[in-house]
Design an enzyme around this catalytic site. Structure first.
Site, PDB file in Angstrom:
ATOM      1  N   CYS A  19       0.807  -1.146  -0.129  1.00  0.00           N
ATOM      2  CA  CYS A  19       0.078  -0.007  -0.231  1.00  0.00           C
ATOM      3  C   CYS A  19       0.946   1.230   0.079  1.00  0.00           C
ATOM      4  O   CYS A  19       0.528   2.307  -0.249  1.00  0.00           O
ATOM      5  CB  CYS A  19      -0.686   0.106   0.998  1.00  0.00           C
ATOM      6  SG  CYS A  19      -2.050  -1.492   1.281  1.00  0.00           S
ATOM      7  N   HIS A  26      -9.463   4.122  -1.386  1.00  0.00           N
ATOM      8  CA  HIS A  26      -7.714   3.503  -1.107  1.00  0.00           C
ATOM      9  C   HIS A  26      -7.475   2.537  -2.198  1.00  0.00           C
ATOM     10  O   HIS A  26      -7.575   1.399  -2.052  1.00  0.00           O
ATOM     11  CB  HIS A  26      -7.591   2.962   0.112  1.00  0.00           C
ATOM     12  CG  HIS A  26      -6.229   2.383   0.542  1.00  0.00           C
ATOM     13  ND1 HIS A  26      -5.294   2.987   0.089  1.00  0.00           N
ATOM     14  CD2 HIS A  26      -5.896   1.392   1.466  1.00  0.00           C
ATOM     15  CE1 HIS A  26      -4.115   2.078   0.551  1.00  0.00           C
ATOM     16  NE2 HIS A  26      -4.594   1.199   1.413  1.00  0.00           N
TER      17      HIS A  26
END
Lengths: 384, 130
Positions: free
Chosen positions: A83, A333
């Site tokens: 991420c 996200h």
């Protein structure tokens, strides 16, 4: 090393973008940043993406993007750091310009997550953990963060309502951001009533599954005025640190030492301290992560993180606004895009272009982007 | 998924084999090539302690495909009595019975089945100690 400036940013609204492919996302964000900067050419590109292979069966994304932009001969690099892929891509672009290797660099972060089922998405995100010893036994990514949340709540007496206040604040900010996936307010009660994903985390404690891309253009600060009409935003510090990939190997489950170290390194390089920061984007993949990051970056004292959002300390009109974009929670996200999207928000804030969510007079901002369950963290400091 | 991937982990998963660093004495599970406490690379194989306690835990209600039939299930960070840490499912326990600090014992159980090939992977699950 040369000083480096951001002279252009671009991003498309995050969401479930059924009509757009990974290629479309990358190209649209890139063209938006190139237009914003007003540059004619780039010398190199770096794209951050976590899992295009598992999500879309496409690797060699760097080449795909250079080709699709019609910029064929430029060197093109893909960076993967779970991420934190976007934030680490930004650092790689920064190093190219700072070192003198390249003049104008396009940095892109992207992820296309909705071309697979929800279950396949859960399994793909779990590859950011230790595959052989965490994912193997059925631990999911939210599950690992839930174990941090439980340890934190038991140590400091934090409550689910305090965690929920982070989501409520970030949704209130996202409601003011036309590029956010969710532009709606929520309440603490709604968070607490939402289904449990991994106790004690509810679905509204978690950032969503999203498609999206964001991009920025970097150049040497000394050439910024000549290359672009936009006010340059200098990247004055960057810090990057790693820790054990597996959560169970950390001596203290409530701590994320990679965040602390990455922040300390960035502050040292910039000659700044936490109290200098006027606006911050922190990696709130889960509500507990914003709380931990506040403490690790040094914005609030240890053990006080859970009280920050309920007390309004991190609100848009509070002393240190955090996640003015809506954060990962509300803005969305798309994992590889997030680090660059955070930079997009801080650049808008420092240029005074953040519209209804503008932090008045913000001159110094910070982004913190995390990979895995605290295994990697990268922090950038930006100055107008 | 090919069989080698499951087979090559057999010593730690089937025999509870851990590694004790000869430099600093720390016990690692799974065994490592480099000790992250002292950077030593000289280890001896030891049998992992079979009892320990829960340091933190969660109930997984949205599982990955391989665990779809099992949800909700508990996973936990365990600290074994020899100081080694590991992650494991906690079986034979209802979600409302899970507690931090709970004493557990490792048992040899089926963990999962891999994709279309159907290879069964075995390993440890923790169960509460009465």
């Amino acid at each position: 090393m040369r000083d480096v400036a951001v002279i252009g940013v671009g991003m498309l609204r995050f969401g479930e973008l059924w009509e757009k492919s990974l290629r479309d996302l990358c190209v649209e964000a890139s063209l938006a940043a190139i237009r914003d900067a007003g540059v004619e050419r780039i010398d190199s590109l770096v794209v951050g993406c976590m899992a295009s292979g598992l999500f879309t069966e496409q690797e060699h994304l760097s080449n795909l993007l250079a080709d699709s932009l019609g910029m064929g001969p430029v060197p093109a690099t893909r960076v993967e750091c779970a991420c934190a892929s976007g934030g680490v891509a930004l650092r790689s672009g920064l190093m190219e310009v700072a070192s003198g290797m390249s003049e104008i660099v396009l940095v892109v972060g992207a992820e296309k997550m909705t071309d697979v089922s929800g279950e396949a998405c859960t399994a793909t995100l779990a590859t950011a953990a230790d595959q052989e010893y965490e994912a193997f036994c059925g631990a999911t990514f939210p599950g690992l963060s839930a174990m941090i949340a439980r340890a934190y709540m038991e140590k400091f007496g934090a409550t689910s309502a305090q965690l929920a206040a982070v989501a409520v604040k970030n949704h209130a900010n996202g409601a003011l951001n036309p590029l956010a996936q969710y532009q709606s307010k929520i309440t603490v009660e709604e968070v607490l009533k939402s289904i449990m994903v991994a106790d004690p985390l509810h679905v509204l404690d978690c950032s969503p599954v999203s498609d999206g891309a964001a991009a920025c253009i970097l150049c040497p600060l000394e050439r910024a005025a000549k290359l672009s009409r936009k006010a340059p935003v200098r990247i004055s510090g960057v810090g990057f640190a790693t820790d054990s990939i597996a959560l169970y190997r950390r001596p203290e489950l409530t701590r994320l030492p990679a965040i602390e170290l990455s922040a300390q390194r960035a502050f040292k390089m910039a000659g700044r301290k936490p109290s200098d920061i006027q606006v911050a984007e922190l990696h709130d993949a889960f509500t507990i992560m914003e709380i931990c990051a506040l403490e690790e970056v040094g914005i609030v004292e240890r053990g006080q993180g859970a009280q920050a959002a309920p007390a309004g300390r991190t609100a848009l009109n509070g002393p240190i606004p955090v996640n003015t974009s809506g954060g990962l929670k509300s803005k969305g996200h798309p994992v590889g895009a997030t680090g660059v999207a955070q930079a997009h928000e801080i650049v808008l804030q420092l240029r005074g272009e953040a519209g209804p969510r503008q932090v008045k007079g913000a001159r110094i901002g910070l982004t913190q982007n995390m990979g895995g369950t605290g295994g990697s963290s990268v922090v950038h400091i930006f100055e107008a | 998924m090919i069989t080698a991937r499951v087979w090559r982990e057999r010593r730690q998963r089937y025999l509870n084999e851990a590694a004790r660093c000869k430099g600093c004495g720390r016990i690692h599970f799974p065994p490592r090539q480099v000790c992250d406490a002292c950077r030593g690379s000289d280890f001896e194989a030891v049998r992992l302690a079979e009892t320990g306690k829960v340091l933190s835990w969660s109930i997984i209600r949205v599982p990955p495909p391989a665990f779809a039939q099992e949800a909700p299930y508990a996973v936990a960070v365990l600290e074994m009595d020899d100081g080694a840490r590991m992650m494991a499912q906690v079986a034979d326990v209802a979600p409302e019975e899970m507690r931090t600090g709970m004493r557990v014992r490792l048992e040899f159980r089926k963990i999962r089945q891999y994709g279309r090939t159907g290879i069964i992977a075995y390993g440890h699950k923790a169960v509460p100690v009465a």
